[in-house]
Design an enzyme around this catalytic site. Sequence first.
Site, short mmCIF file in Angstrom:
data_model
loop_
_atom_site.label_atom_id
_atom_site.label_comp_id
_atom_site.label_asym_id
_atom_site.label_seq_id
_atom_site.Cartn_x
_atom_site.Cartn_y
_atom_site.Cartn_z
N CYS A 188 108.32 110.81 91.32
CA CYS A 188 109.49 110.24 92.00
C CYS A 188 109.17 108.81 92.42
O CYS A 188 110.06 107.98 92.56
CB CYS A 188 109.84 111.08 93.22
SG CYS A 188 108.43 111.34 94.29
N GLU A 209 108.05 113.54 105.03
CA GLU A 209 106.95 114.51 104.92
C GLU A 209 105.64 113.76 105.10
O GLU A 209 105.46 112.68 104.53
CB GLU A 209 106.99 115.20 103.55
CG GLU A 209 108.17 116.14 103.42
CD GLU A 209 108.14 117.01 102.17
OE1 GLU A 209 107.64 116.56 101.13
OE2 GLU A 209 108.63 118.16 102.25
N ASN A 250 106.36 118.56 89.08
CA ASN A 250 105.52 117.42 88.71
C ASN A 250 104.24 117.29 89.54
O ASN A 250 103.25 116.77 89.07
CB ASN A 250 106.33 116.11 88.69
CG ASN A 250 106.94 115.76 90.02
OD1 ASN A 250 107.04 116.60 90.91
ND2 ASN A 250 107.36 114.53 90.17
N GLU A 282 113.73 115.64 99.64
CA GLU A 282 112.88 114.62 98.98
C GLU A 282 113.37 114.54 97.55
O GLU A 282 113.07 115.41 96.74
CB GLU A 282 111.41 115.04 99.03
CG GLU A 282 110.82 115.11 100.43
CD GLU A 282 110.57 113.74 101.04
OE1 GLU A 282 110.65 112.72 100.32
OE2 GLU A 282 110.32 113.68 102.25
P1 NAD Z 1 114.83 119.90 89.81
O1 NAD Z 1 115.81 119.39 90.79
O2 NAD Z 1 115.33 120.28 88.45
O3 NAD Z 1 114.09 121.18 90.37
C1 NAD Z 1 113.40 121.16 91.60
C2 NAD Z 1 113.30 122.58 92.11
O4 NAD Z 1 114.61 123.07 92.36
C3 NAD Z 1 112.68 123.58 91.14
O5 NAD Z 1 111.95 124.53 91.88
C4 NAD Z 1 113.89 124.23 90.50
O6 NAD Z 1 113.63 125.54 90.05
C5 NAD Z 1 114.83 124.27 91.68
N1 NAD Z 1 116.26 124.32 91.35
C6 NAD Z 1 116.89 123.81 90.29
N2 NAD Z 1 118.23 124.06 90.38
C7 NAD Z 1 118.42 124.73 91.54
C8 NAD Z 1 119.56 125.27 92.20
N3 NAD Z 1 120.78 125.14 91.68
N4 NAD Z 1 119.39 125.89 93.38
C9 NAD Z 1 118.16 126.00 93.92
N5 NAD Z 1 117.03 125.53 93.34
C10 NAD Z 1 117.17 124.89 92.16
O7 NAD Z 1 113.68 118.80 89.73
P2 NAD Z 1 112.38 118.82 88.83
O8 NAD Z 1 112.77 118.47 87.44
O9 NAD Z 1 111.59 120.07 89.06
O10 NAD Z 1 111.54 117.64 89.48
C11 NAD Z 1 111.73 116.31 89.17
C12 NAD Z 1 112.61 115.65 90.20
O11 NAD Z 1 112.00 115.79 91.48
C13 NAD Z 1 112.74 114.16 89.99
O12 NAD Z 1 114.05 113.78 90.26
C14 NAD Z 1 111.78 113.57 91.01
O13 NAD Z 1 112.09 112.26 91.40
C15 NAD Z 1 111.95 114.54 92.14
N6 NAD Z 1 110.80 114.49 93.04
C16 NAD Z 1 110.98 113.92 94.27
C17 NAD Z 1 109.89 113.83 95.14
C18 NAD Z 1 110.04 113.20 96.48
O14 NAD Z 1 109.17 113.40 97.31
N7 NAD Z 1 111.10 112.45 96.76
C19 NAD Z 1 108.64 114.32 94.75
C20 NAD Z 1 108.51 114.89 93.49
C21 NAD Z 1 109.61 114.98 92.64
#
Ligand code: NAD
Length: 485
Positions: A292, A466, A159, A258
């Site tokens: 997020c 962070e 995102n 995060e």
């Molecule tokens: P996601 O958890 O599906 O994926 C995040 C990352 O993890 C990607 O690079 C993905 O390829 C990888 N991934 C997925 N499954 C994995 C596994 N089993 N092992 C290792 N890596 C894996 O999340 P998303 O859909 O890419 O992003 C949206 C989410 O991120 C939302 O929940 C949002 O709130 C959160 N987010 C949090 C912050 C924060 O700072 N707290 C910032 C941005 C997004």
Amino acid sequence: MSGAQELLASVPTQLLVGGRWVDAADRRTFAVHDPATGEVLRDIADAGPREATAALDAAVAAQPGWASTAPRVRSDLLRRTFDLVLERREDLALLMTLEMGKPLAESRGEVTYAAEFLRWFSEEAVRVTGRYGSNPEGSGRVLVSRHPVGPCYLITPWNFPLAMATRKIAPALAAGCTAVLKPAELTPLTSLLFATLLEEAGLPAGVVNVITTTSSADVSAPLIGDPRLRKLSFTGSTPVGRRLIAQSADRVLRVSMELGGNAPFLVFEDADLDAAVEGAMQAKFRNIGQACTAANRFLVHESVSEEFTRRVGERVAALTVGRGTDPDVDLGPLIDDRAVTAVTGLVDDAVRRGAVVAASGTAPHTSGSFFAPTVLSGVQPGSALLTEEIFGPLLAVTSFADEDEAVELANDTEYGLVSYAYTRDLARAHRLVDRLQTGMMGLNVGVVSNAAAPFGGVKQSGLGREGGIEGIDEYLSTKYTLIPA
Ligand code: NAD
């Protein structure tokens, strides 16, 4: 060739391992799509566990040299990268809009935000200090020093393709750690272009390695299980974060998480309603609601709830939805069709339970993953959108009767990333700071992101921070040495 095609053609499509751009085994690739059209933008290398381990080998080999590189030199590299990112602002912004969908103006904003982490941590790199004290008994000296944790594995979401990468890479490099970066498979191109800027700034081979893959779990497991890896920093969803924490437990691997959010946006009866409506539009619709930090639950005092809903409804109906590259577009597409189905499901569920569609905008009827922004009022307890991250342009209003009820509703979630509150009562504002279970708070403001501040959550929104002076701590370990006097 158009500017976009030329830019896409210039982005590396291979893996960066030990200072060399290399193919995945069997030259495996996968396609990166434009969510506004469904078109393929580029085919890029699809790494497997072997290539990921090679990337970790490179990070491990580069670790001693990077840790012993003078902080000033590390700082200068980050500062040069900051300059290069700003020089290439238009290219990075366009690339981000192409692969992620957000309007160009927002992508430009993200480039500036992302660059700030490079500048901030170039400044912090030379300020890693320790402590020297005497024992209370007076018979010895206590020396506290801080050292780079070691090779890190950095996983980022789709995102905020650039900011989530710089928010990890900048403090890691500043602290003297090497890294393997794994961007999300939906938006890897921005990280690949960014890696070329690190190289242009003089990054030594192996200090940052980049692997792109469609097999995140298979690629990550061996790295997390490898005793040479010293740190995992993950930004993404809470379910994936939980799984990674469990995997890390076997080796007691140090983690930063995060994770997801479910931000309450509180509007009290004494709020400046103009400011609250403005803040609501930012907190809800920035990044097409896919942040997020996006306000998930609008909790509005019953005396102003109708007016607030009417006013945000007017603003929402006037939003222009379209391709992020087109001028005057307020909202781009969602990241993919699955996201459209998910947000549509949340609207249907809430309406089935008694919510009313108070306003909606229009979305183009093309092949892109578009969703018309929607305002719901009278959302009832039990509605899925109260407990789940909406991650889309859906603004849901619930009313409350008094401050106690507002706080209770706000805290009624497993998440605790950010909360927003609009009130002109200073005493109430202080009470909210104390009572809201949240890692961050926007008081009469709809956006809190700031490289100089510690970003992170409590409860199931994560571990660690962070940005700010705290951000570098995640990449340092503390050593205490006793010196007899
Ligand atoms: P996601 O958890 O599906 O994926 C995040 C990352 O993890 C990607 O690079 C993905 O390829 C990888 N991934 C997925 N499954 C994995 C596994 N089993 N092992 C290792 N890596 C894996 O999340 P998303 O859909 O890419 O992003 C949206 C989410 O991120 C939302 O929940 C949002 O709130 C959160 N987010 C949090 C912050 C924060 O700072 N707290 C910032 C941005 C997004």
